[in-house]
Design a protein around this motif. Structure first.
Motif, PDB file in Angstrom:
ATOM      1  N   SER A 140       0.828  -1.208   0.000  1.00 49.61           N
ATOM      2  CA  SER A 140       0.000   0.000   0.000  1.00 49.61           C
ATOM      3  C   SER A 140       0.858   1.250   0.000  1.00 49.61           C
ATOM      4  O   SER A 140       2.014   1.249   0.453  1.00 49.61           O
ATOM      5  N   THR A 150       1.092   5.118   1.537  1.00 46.87           N
ATOM      6  CA  THR A 150       0.697   5.683   2.826  1.00 46.87           C
ATOM      7  C   THR A 150       0.914   7.198   2.841  1.00 46.87           C
ATOM      8  O   THR A 150       1.750   7.728   2.112  1.00 46.87           O
ATOM      9  N   ALA A 185      -3.538   7.734   6.377  1.00 43.34           N
ATOM     10  CA  ALA A 185      -4.414   7.009   5.455  1.00 43.34           C
ATOM     11  C   ALA A 185      -3.554   6.146   4.548  1.00 43.34           C
ATOM     12  O   ALA A 185      -2.361   6.422   4.344  1.00 43.34           O
ATOM     13  N   GLU A 186      -4.158   5.096   4.014  1.00 39.43           N
ATOM     14  CA  GLU A 186      -3.459   4.188   3.111  1.00 39.43           C
ATOM     15  C   GLU A 186      -4.372   3.836   1.946  1.00 39.43           C
ATOM     16  O   GLU A 186      -5.597   3.859   2.070  1.00 39.43           O
ATOM     17  N   LEU A 187      -3.760   3.495   0.840  1.00 33.09           N
ATOM     18  CA  LEU A 187      -4.470   2.960  -0.311  1.00 33.09           C
ATOM     19  C   LEU A 187      -3.649   1.803  -0.835  1.00 33.09           C
ATOM     20  O   LEU A 187      -2.505   1.993  -1.256  1.00 33.09           O
ATOM     21  N   GLY A 188      -4.222   0.600  -0.788  1.00 33.98           N
ATOM     22  CA  GLY A 188      -3.416  -0.542  -1.166  1.00 33.98           C
ATOM     23  C   GLY A 188      -4.220  -1.743  -1.592  1.00 33.98           C
ATOM     24  O   GLY A 188      -5.452  -1.730  -1.645  1.00 33.98           O
ATOM     25  N   VAL A 200      -9.073  -3.991  -2.602  1.00 34.24           N
ATOM     26  CA  VAL A 200      -8.541  -2.632  -2.550  1.00 34.24           C
ATOM     27  C   VAL A 200      -8.963  -2.089  -1.195  1.00 34.24           C
ATOM     28  O   VAL A 200     -10.150  -2.010  -0.883  1.00 34.24           O
ATOM     29  N   GLU A 201      -7.973  -1.722  -0.385  1.00 39.42           N
ATOM     30  CA  GLU A 201      -8.239  -1.386   1.014  1.00 39.42           C
ATOM     31  C   GLU A 201      -7.857   0.056   1.312  1.00 39.42           C
ATOM     32  O   GLU A 201      -6.812   0.545   0.859  1.00 39.42           O
ATOM     33  N   ILE A 202      -8.717   0.732   2.095  1.00 41.40           N
ATOM     34  CA  ILE A 202      -8.472   2.122   2.486  1.00 41.40           C
ATOM     35  C   ILE A 202      -8.609   2.230   4.002  1.00 41.40           C
ATOM     36  O   ILE A 202      -9.717   2.410   4.519  1.00 41.40           O
ATOM     37  N   SER A 244     -11.104   0.403   8.451  1.00 45.18           N
ATOM     38  CA  SER A 244     -10.704   0.109   7.076  1.00 45.18           C
ATOM     39  C   SER A 244     -11.945  -0.133   6.235  1.00 45.18           C
ATOM     40  O   SER A 244     -12.912  -0.740   6.705  1.00 45.18           O
ATOM     41  N   SER A 293     -12.895  -1.890   2.551  1.00 45.65           N
ATOM     42  CA  SER A 293     -12.283  -2.800   1.586  1.00 45.65           C
ATOM     43  C   SER A 293     -13.281  -3.166   0.488  1.00 45.65           C
ATOM     44  O   SER A 293     -14.461  -3.402   0.765  1.00 45.65           O
TER      45      SER A 293
END
Length: 295
Positions: free
Chosen positions: A63, A65, A78-81, A123-125, A145, A147
Motif C-alpha cells: 500500500s 501511505t 491514510a493508506e491505499l493498497g 482494494v483497502e483504504i 478500514s 475494503s
C-alpha cells in the motif's frame, strides 16, 4: 454500528481538513504479509461435534501511505493498497452426501472431505489515528478500514467415498479438483469434461476432474464473498530511522463476508434431498506484518 459510522465520518473529515491545512505531510509505502483466517460458526453433526473449520493462511499486501501530524505526538494517516485476506477451509464427515447433477444422482452414507485455500483480494483504504508515546521511535495506530473485493479464488480438493487408509482412487472413492473463481464462474460450470472414472455404491461412474465455484447450484445470485468489507485496525510500528519502520497490525472484520445463498450444510440434505441453507456470520480476521518507508 451507528457510533462506528459516526467515528469513521469524523476521522475522514479530520484527515481531509488536516491534509489541506498541513504542509508537512509524509508519504511512503509499506509491504508485507497477512496471516489471516475467517471466523465463523462450524457445521455440527448430531452429536454436536464440529465438522468444518477455518485455519490460518499467509497472504500478501502492499500500500501507499500518507501521514499528517497534528503535533509531535499525534496525527492522522491514510493508506491505499491491495490486501489479500482469506483462510484454509476444511470439512470432514462420515455419513455425508455428494450430488452430481449430470448423473441425476445423489450419493449418500459415505465419507466426504473438502479442503480449500481461499484468497480474496481487496482494494483497502484504512483511515487511522496515531500516537507516538516514544517520539520518533514507537507509533501506535487505530481506526477503520474500508475494503472492496476485486479478486476471489479458491483452490482445493473434494473427496467422497471410502476414505480409509487402504482405499484406492478409482475403486472406492472419487477425487475432484476445485478451481473456484468466485467472481467469474457461472452456475453449474465445469472446468473439465467428465474424464475420470471411479466406483461408488458398487457401480462405476464417470465424473469431472475439475469443478467451478458454483457447479452444485442451478442459479448464481452474486459471488460467494461480498464485495464490501469493513473492519477495525489496531497496530504498532517501530522506527529504526526517521523513515524506515517495521510493524504489525490486527484487523477485525465487522461485516459478514459470505453470501448465504451458497452457505449450505455439507453432511445432510433435507427430506426432499435439497440443500439445507445456513445463516452463518463469517468475518475476516488477520494479523499484518510489514516493512515501510516514509519520506
Amino acid at each position: 454500528m451507528k457510533n462506528f459510522l459516526v467515528l469513521c465520518c469524523f476521522l475522514l473529515s479530520s484527515l481531509s481538513t488536516a491534509l489541506f491545512a498541513q504542509i508537512d505531510a509524509r508519504f511512503g509505502f509499506k509491504a508485507g504479509a497477512n496471516l489471516g483466517t475467517i471466523i465463523g460458526p462450524a457445521e455440527e453433526n448430531d452429536q454436536g461435534e464440529s465438522l468444518d473449520g477455518y485455519s490460518w493462511a499467509t497472504k500478501v499486501h502492499i500500500s501507499a501511505t500518507v501521514e499528517v501530524p497534528i503535533n509531535e505526538r499525534i496525527g492522522l494517516a491514510a493508506e491505499l493498497g491491495f490486501s489479500q485476506r482469506g483462510s484454509r477451509y476444511r470439512f470432514e464427515a462420515d455419513n455425508a452426501y455428494l450430488s452430481i447433477p449430470e448423473l441425476s444422482e445423489t450419493f449418500e452414507g459415505q465419507s466426504r472431505v473438502k479442503s480449500v485455500n481461499i484468497t480474496n483480494g481487496y482494494v483497502e483504504i484504512p483511515i487511522l489515528f496515531y500516537v507516538r508515546p516514544i517520539k520518533d521511535k514507537l507509533q501506535l495506530d487505530f481506526g477503520p478500514s474500508f475494503s472492496f473485493l476485486v479478486s476471489s479464488r479458491g483452490l482445493g480438493i473434494l473427496k467422497y467415498g471410502d476414505l480409509s487408509e487402504d482405499a484406492v482412487l478409482g475403486d472406492d472413492f472419487v477425487e475432484i479438483n476445485l478451481d473456484h473463481s468466485y467472481l467469474t464462474d457461472a452456475a453449474g460450470e465445469l472446468n473439465s469434461d467428465f474424464t475420470r472414472t471411479g466406483q461408488l455404491d458398487q457401480r462405476s461412474i464417470t465424473y469431472p476432474a475439475d469443478l467451478g465455484g458454483y457447479y452444485f447450484f442451478d442459479e448464481k445470485d452474486g459471488p460467494a464473498y461480498r464485495y464490501f468489507d469493513m473492519g477495525l485496525n489496531f497496530g504498532a510500528s517501530y522506527y529504526f530511522t526517521k523513515g524506515l519502520r517495521m510493524g504489525a497490525r490486527a484487523y477485525y472484520g465487522l461485516l459478514d463476508i459470505t453470501n448465504n445463498n451458497y452457505d449450505i450444510e455439507q453432511q445432510r440434505l433435507d427430506d426432499n434431498r435439497n440443500f439445507i441453507l445456513r445463516d452463518d456470520f463469517d468475518r475476516n480476521f488477520s494479523l499484518q506484518f510489514f516493512v515501510g518507508l516514509q519520506f
